[in-house]
Enzyme design. Structure first.
Site, PDB file in Angstrom:
ATOM      1  N   ASP A 181      26.724  39.531  43.295  1.00 22.21           N
ATOM      2  CA  ASP A 181      27.953  39.032  43.947  1.00 22.21           C
ATOM      3  C   ASP A 181      27.731  40.616  44.456  1.00 22.21           C
ATOM      4  O   ASP A 181      28.134  41.191  43.385  1.00 22.21           O
ATOM      5  CB  ASP A 181      28.947  38.716  43.213  1.00 22.21           C
ATOM      6  N   HIS A 231      17.620  56.627  63.311  1.00 22.28           N
ATOM      7  CA  HIS A 231      18.404  55.634  62.625  1.00 22.28           C
ATOM      8  C   HIS A 231      18.587  55.187  64.084  1.00 22.28           C
ATOM      9  O   HIS A 231      18.451  53.625  64.630  1.00 22.28           O
ATOM     10  CB  HIS A 231      20.017  55.946  62.061  1.00 22.28           C
TER      11      HIS A 231
HETATM   12  C1  LIG Z   1      14.058  56.165  59.609  1.00 22.33           C
HETATM   13  C2  LIG Z   1      13.899  57.290  59.031  1.00 22.33           C
HETATM   14  C3  LIG Z   1      12.579  56.631  58.042  1.00 22.33           C
HETATM   15  C4  LIG Z   1      12.429  57.867  60.425  1.00 22.33           C
HETATM   16  O1  LIG Z   1      11.330  58.589  59.690  1.00 22.33           O
HETATM   17  P1  LIG Z   1      10.387  59.295  60.472  1.00 22.33           P
HETATM   18  O2  LIG Z   1       9.897  60.878  60.095  1.00 22.33           O
HETATM   19  O3  LIG Z   1      10.499  58.636  61.122  1.00 22.33           O
HETATM   20  O4  LIG Z   1       9.451  58.651  59.485  1.00 22.33           O
HETATM   21  P2  LIG Z   1       8.117  58.686  60.251  1.00 22.33           P
HETATM   22  O5  LIG Z   1       7.656  57.577  61.080  1.00 22.33           O
HETATM   23  O6  LIG Z   1       7.057  59.600  59.553  1.00 22.33           O
HETATM   24  O7  LIG Z   1       7.548  57.588  59.107  1.00 22.33           O
HETATM   25  C5  LIG Z   1       7.670  57.706  57.749  1.00 22.33           C
HETATM   26  C6  LIG Z   1       7.427  56.572  56.133  1.00 22.33           C
HETATM   27  O8  LIG Z   1       8.973  56.159  56.836  1.00 22.33           O
HETATM   28  C7  LIG Z   1       9.144  54.319  56.703  1.00 22.33           C
HETATM   29  N1  LIG Z   1       8.749  54.197  57.941  1.00 22.33           N
HETATM   30  C8  LIG Z   1       9.142  55.159  59.414  1.00 22.33           C
HETATM   31  N2  LIG Z   1      10.095  53.984  60.430  1.00 22.33           N
HETATM   32  C9  LIG Z   1       9.237  52.671  59.853  1.00 22.33           C
HETATM   33  C10 LIG Z   1       9.984  51.324  60.308  1.00 22.33           C
HETATM   34  N3  LIG Z   1       9.952  51.244  61.595  1.00 22.33           N
HETATM   35  N4  LIG Z   1       9.476  50.691  59.218  1.00 22.33           N
HETATM   36  C11 LIG Z   1       9.152  50.152  58.191  1.00 22.33           C
HETATM   37  N5  LIG Z   1       8.837  51.665  57.362  1.00 22.33           N
HETATM   38  C12 LIG Z   1       9.208  53.235  58.263  1.00 22.33           C
HETATM   39  C13 LIG Z   1       7.521  54.205  55.804  1.00 22.33           C
HETATM   40  O9  LIG Z   1       7.485  54.431  54.973  1.00 22.33           O
HETATM   41  C14 LIG Z   1       6.229  55.751  56.695  1.00 22.33           C
HETATM   42  O10 LIG Z   1       5.797  55.835  55.627  1.00 22.33           O
HETATM   43  P3  LIG Z   1       4.452  55.004  56.016  1.00 22.33           P
HETATM   44  O11 LIG Z   1       4.506  53.842  54.897  1.00 22.33           O
HETATM   45  O12 LIG Z   1       4.572  54.936  57.966  1.00 22.33           O
HETATM   46  O13 LIG Z   1       3.033  56.215  55.726  1.00 22.33           O
HETATM   47  C15 LIG Z   1      14.068  58.740  58.240  1.00 22.33           C
HETATM   48  O14 LIG Z   1      14.187  59.648  59.857  1.00 22.33           O
HETATM   49  C16 LIG Z   1      15.068  58.474  57.838  1.00 22.33           C
HETATM   50  O15 LIG Z   1      15.330  58.435  56.293  1.00 22.33           O
HETATM   51  N6  LIG Z   1      16.557  58.740  58.602  1.00 22.33           N
HETATM   52  C17 LIG Z   1      17.896  58.299  57.547  1.00 22.33           C
HETATM   53  C18 LIG Z   1      18.521  57.197  58.115  1.00 22.33           C
HETATM   54  C19 LIG Z   1      19.195  56.644  57.125  1.00 22.33           C
HETATM   55  O16 LIG Z   1      20.180  57.008  56.129  1.00 22.33           O
HETATM   56  N7  LIG Z   1      19.598  54.535  57.743  1.00 22.33           N
HETATM   57  C20 LIG Z   1      20.358  54.882  57.680  1.00 22.33           C
HETATM   58  C21 LIG Z   1      22.274  54.282  58.040  1.00 22.33           C
HETATM   59  S1  LIG Z   1      23.425  55.638  57.931  1.00 22.33           S
HETATM   60  C22 LIG Z   1      24.585  54.989  57.559  1.00 22.33           C
HETATM   61  O17 LIG Z   1      24.538  54.072  57.507  1.00 22.33           O
HETATM   62  C23 LIG Z   1      24.703  55.887  56.260  1.00 22.33           C
HETATM   63  C24 LIG Z   1      24.849  57.447  56.649  1.00 22.33           C
HETATM   64  C25 LIG Z   1      24.360  58.259  56.688  1.00 22.33           C
HETATM   65  O18 LIG Z   1      26.305  57.516  56.753  1.00 22.33           O
HETATM   66  C26 LIG Z   1      25.206  58.314  54.894  1.00 22.33           C
HETATM   67  C27 LIG Z   1      25.668  59.461  54.554  1.00 22.33           C
HETATM   68  O19 LIG Z   1      26.667  59.815  55.407  1.00 22.33           O
HETATM   69  O20 LIG Z   1      25.591  59.811  53.974  1.00 22.33           O
HETATM   70  N1  LIG Z   2      36.150  39.340  39.499  1.00 24.49           N
HETATM   71  C1  LIG Z   2      34.691  38.978  39.852  1.00 24.49           C
HETATM   72  O1  LIG Z   2      33.373  40.008  40.302  1.00 24.49           O
HETATM   73  C2  LIG Z   2      34.484  37.243  39.899  1.00 24.49           C
HETATM   74  C3  LIG Z   2      33.132  36.445  39.628  1.00 24.49           C
HETATM   75  N2  LIG Z   2      32.557  35.291  40.174  1.00 24.49           N
HETATM   76  C4  LIG Z   2      31.970  34.882  40.331  1.00 24.49           C
HETATM   77  O2  LIG Z   2      30.835  34.617  38.716  1.00 24.49           O
HETATM   78  C5  LIG Z   2      29.832  34.474  38.655  1.00 24.49           C
HETATM   79  C6  LIG Z   2      28.677  34.892  37.910  1.00 24.49           C
HETATM   80  O3  LIG Z   2      29.126  34.107  36.227  1.00 24.49           O
HETATM   81  P1  LIG Z   2      27.712  34.800  35.279  1.00 24.49           P
HETATM   82  O4  LIG Z   2      29.080  34.379  33.867  1.00 24.49           O
HETATM   83  O5  LIG Z   2      26.816  35.312  35.433  1.00 24.49           O
HETATM   84  O6  LIG Z   2      27.472  32.781  36.010  1.00 24.49           O
HETATM   85  P2  LIG Z   2      27.030  32.065  35.336  1.00 24.49           P
HETATM   86  O7  LIG Z   2      28.755  30.632  34.503  1.00 24.49           O
HETATM   87  O8  LIG Z   2      26.840  30.717  35.951  1.00 24.49           O
HETATM   88  O9  LIG Z   2      26.210  31.786  34.463  1.00 24.49           O
HETATM   89  C7  LIG Z   2      25.692  32.161  32.826  1.00 24.49           C
HETATM   90  C8  LIG Z   2      26.150  31.234  31.285  1.00 24.49           C
HETATM   91  O10 LIG Z   2      24.389  31.550  31.869  1.00 24.49           O
HETATM   92  C9  LIG Z   2      23.433  30.938  30.492  1.00 24.49           C
HETATM   93  N3  LIG Z   2      22.744  31.370  30.187  1.00 24.49           N
HETATM   94  C10 LIG Z   2      21.433  31.307  30.565  1.00 24.49           C
HETATM   95  N4  LIG Z   2      20.257  31.742  30.230  1.00 24.49           N
HETATM   96  C11 LIG Z   2      21.237  33.184  29.951  1.00 24.49           C
HETATM   97  C12 LIG Z   2      20.682  34.398  30.007  1.00 24.49           C
HETATM   98  N5  LIG Z   2      18.849  34.810  29.478  1.00 24.49           N
HETATM   99  N6  LIG Z   2      21.253  35.392  29.788  1.00 24.49           N
HETATM  100  C13 LIG Z   2      22.770  34.738  29.646  1.00 24.49           C
HETATM  101  N7  LIG Z   2      23.136  33.904  29.610  1.00 24.49           N
HETATM  102  C14 LIG Z   2      22.407  33.034  29.764  1.00 24.49           C
HETATM  103  C15 LIG Z   2      25.026  31.333  29.506  1.00 24.49           C
HETATM  104  O11 LIG Z   2      25.286  30.185  28.650  1.00 24.49           O
HETATM  105  P3  LIG Z   2      25.614  28.739  29.326  1.00 24.49           P
HETATM  106  O12 LIG Z   2      24.063  27.697  29.669  1.00 24.49           O
HETATM  107  O13 LIG Z   2      25.917  28.285  28.321  1.00 24.49           O
HETATM  108  O14 LIG Z   2      26.718  28.665  30.574  1.00 24.49           O
HETATM  109  C16 LIG Z   2      25.556  31.784  30.116  1.00 24.49           C
HETATM  110  O15 LIG Z   2      27.058  31.952  29.541  1.00 24.49           O
HETATM  111  C17 LIG Z   2      29.346  35.023  40.489  1.00 24.49           C
HETATM  112  O16 LIG Z   2      29.162  33.386  40.945  1.00 24.49           O
HETATM  113  C18 LIG Z   2      30.780  35.537  40.523  1.00 24.49           C
HETATM  114  O17 LIG Z   2      30.439  35.417  42.051  1.00 24.49           O
HETATM  115  C19 LIG Z   2      33.556  34.689  38.947  1.00 24.49           C
HETATM  116  C20 LIG Z   2      35.204  34.784  38.884  1.00 24.49           C
HETATM  117  C21 LIG Z   2      35.316  35.905  38.979  1.00 24.49           C
END
Ligand SMILES: CC(C)(COP(=O)([O-])OP(=O)([O-])OC[C@H]1O[C@@H](n2cnc3c(N)ncnc32)[C@H](O)[C@@H]1OP(=O)([O-])[O-])[C@@H](O)C(=O)NCCC(=O)NCCSC(=O)C[C@@](C)(O)CC(=O)[O-]
Ligand SMILES: NC(=O)C1=CN([C@@H]2O[C@H](COP(=O)(O)OP(=O)(O)OC[C@H]3O[C@@H](n4cnc5c(N)ncnc54)[C@H](OP(=O)(O)O)[C@@H]3O)[C@@H](O)[C@H]2O)C=CC1
Length: 439
Positions: free
Chosen positions: A294, A392
């Site tokens: 969730d 990005h």
């Molecule tokens: C995008 C990179 C990684 C490029 O970075 P780069 O330097 O161009 O990467 P690279 O080509 O040297 O590759 C390095 C490694 O990156 C991975 N990699 C690199 N490219 C790929 C690809 N195509 N597919 C899969 N993996 C990739 C891969 O692991 C690779 O190593 P390898 O395994 O190849 O030896 C870098 O620029 C970066 O980390 N940028 C940040 C990106 C980011 O944060 N994105 C989130 C979206 S922006 C946002 O929503 C959040 C933000 C930013 O606002 C949050 C904030 O403000 O704090």
């Molecule tokens: N505000 C929020 O976040 C809310 C979220 N939800 C929703 O509730 C759901 C999650 O609820 P949750 O209680 O986790 O789900 P469930 O009720 O589906 O599962 C929990 C149950 O699983 C059984 N169970 C089996 N194995 C295990 C284990 N290893 N550990 C723990 N329990 C086990 C337990 O008993 P038994 O078999 O007797 O059931 C337990 O009560 C999600 O879909 C969520 O979106 C619902 C209401 C509000």
């Protein structure tokens, strides 16, 4: 079984460093992941064949179903957490998220990867009590009836008790003056083991409500869990030597300075902290979605926790160690389950859990916050140096090429040209496509 025992029990040897992974085809990547994680032929077929979530199952999950909505599922490589390698399933629509996580995990594994810990999976359920003139007196009465309340809650869930979970304690919070008169809120503190626990604790809260009314003479209104799961925390840390952060344009020390300035901005300014935390959730939400958990609950808990001191701030901290290493840490609520909700219903949620090889909900929570920390590190690293757009937008360019109408091999070709010229726009992509199709 303790978390450590469960981990040892479920231990398997995975190498999450897969060279050249990005350049493989989708099916080749699947084959490599299946082989690396020791998954079955049936697991391969589940992903290789369209329609992993049959309509019949979808129709049983929510209401008024008309179809299914698909998202890309990527795998982040390179993760090492507590000395164990993990392949991370990420269901997300945003480009560069999977690449960024994989990149930071690659850097981190050079210095041992991520170290994590977590508290027990204790959830809070709230029982709201009104119609009482002596709220402090009601608090004392409830605390005196603690054993009866805990026993009644535990009588409702034999399965949970048999697994070592159950209601552990109560807390009582008093709000003496509200527009609706005094309000007393009793919390049930429940160890939900491997469930997210919402349904579990809601059932318990409804069960104990009559006792709460009898003991206090008040009237119970709401009986529902709190998504501020501040007793169910997961933590991760990472240590990166300066040399591992150096690039041709930036020394490692300059990179660390920039990242610390960027972090400090988030620590002091809620406008920046919100974006900083969005970047953390870029890593966390895709794992939460891929494992059928969730994500609204996780988001709500994360941001409430970030504001717990009365001021919204960063969910991570970044510091310089005495050895001049960059040290990043994250701590946040992480109410994830391996059972319950959609985790057992959605075939891909089960697939994702098998890919990760997690044995307990605590292990899943810890790995997930490590991904959030890695994602934050990627954003800080990019923002503190070249800016977010180069990395990005180069990856977003493929989206833009598709929007412009590119197909097949055209997508990579147009995207490469857009990225090369730093001109990632749909109209430019259309021009390039037209030129290419004329040839
Ligand atoms: C995008 C990179 C990684 C490029 O970075 P780069 O330097 O161009 O990467 P690279 O080509 O040297 O590759 C390095 C490694 O990156 C991975 N990699 C690199 N490219 C790929 C690809 N195509 N597919 C899969 N993996 C990739 C891969 O692991 C690779 O190593 P390898 O395994 O190849 O030896 C870098 O620029 C970066 O980390 N940028 C940040 C990106 C980011 O944060 N994105 C989130 C979206 S922006 C946002 O929503 C959040 C933000 C930013 O606002 C949050 C904030 O403000 O704090
Ligand atoms: N505000 C929020 O976040 C809310 C979220 N939800 C929703 O509730 C759901 C999650 O609820 P949750 O209680 O986790 O789900 P469930 O009720 O589906 O599962 C929990 C149950 O699983 C059984 N169970 C089996 N194995 C295990 C284990 N290893 N550990 C723990 N329990 C086990 C337990 O008993 P038994 O078999 O007797 O059931 C337990 O009560 C999600 O879909 C969520 O979106 C619902 C209401 C509000």
């Amino acid at each position: 079984m303790t978390t450590a025992e469960a981990r040892a029990d479920g231990a398997r040897s995975v190498n999450s460093r897969i060279e050249n992974y990005r350049n493989l085809s989708c099916l080749e990547r699947l084959d490599q992941a299946v082989a690396a994680a020791g998954l079955s032929a049936a697991d391969r077929a589940l992903l290789a064949t369209p329609g992993a979530l049959p309509l019949m199952l979808a129709n049983g999950m929510i209401e008024n179903v008309v179809g299914t909505f698909e998202l890309p599922l990527g795998i982040a490589t390179n993760f090492t957490v507590n000395g164990k390698d993990y392949l991370i399933p990420m269901a997300v629509e945003e480009p560069s998220v999977v690449a960024a996580a994989s990149y930071m995990a690659r850097i981190a594994r050079g210095s041992g990867g991520f170290l994590t810990s977590s508290s027990l999976p204790i959830m809070r359920a709230q029982v709201q009590l009104i119609g009482i003139s002596d709220p402090e007196g009601a608090r004392h009465k409830l605390l005196s009836a603690r054993d009866e309340i805990v026993a009644a809650a535990n009588a409702r869930d034999k399965v949970l008790i048999s697994l070592g979970g159950g209601c552990r304690d109560i807390e009582v919070h008093v709000f003496p003056q509200t527009p609706r008169g005094p309000i007393v809120v009793m919390h049930l503190l429940v160890d939900v083991r491997d469930a997210m626990g919402a349904n579990t604790v809601n059932t318990m809260a409804e069960t104990v409500a009559p006792i709460v009314e009898r003991v206090t003479g008040g009237t119970v209104r709401l009986r529902i869990l709190s998504n501020l799961a501040d007793l169910r925390l997961a933590r991760a840390t990472v240590r990166i030597p300066a040399a591992a952060l150096a690039t041709p344009d930036y020394s490692g020390q300059r990179m660390i300075d920039g990242m610390l300035d960027a972090y400090t901005f988030a620590a002091i300014d809620p406008y920046r902290a919100t974006t900083h935390n969005k970047g953390i959730m870029n890593g966390i939400d895709p794992v939460v979605v891929a494992t059928g958990n969730d994500w609204r609950a996780i988001e709500a808990g994360a941001h409430a926790y970030a504001a717990r001191g009365g001021r919204y701030t960063s969910l991570t901290t970044w510091e310089l160690s005495k050895d001049d290493e960059l040290v990043g840490s994250i701590e946040m609520p992480m109410a994830l389950g391996l059972v319950g909700g959609a985790t057992k219903t959605h075939p891909l949620a089960q697939w994702s859990l098998r890919l990760m090889g997690v044995a307990t909900a605590q292990e899943l929570a810890e790995v997930t916050v490590a991904v959030g920390l890695a994602q934050n590190m990627a954003a800080l690293r990019a923002l503190a140096t070249e800016g977010i757009q180069r990395g990005h937008m180069a990856l977003h360019a493929r989206n833009i090429a598709i929007v412009a109408g590119a197909e097949g091999a055209e997508i990579e070709a147009i995207a490469a040209e857009l990225a090369r010229t730093h001109d990632v726009r749909v109209d430019r992509a259309r021009e390039l496509l037209a030129e290419r199709r004329k040839i």
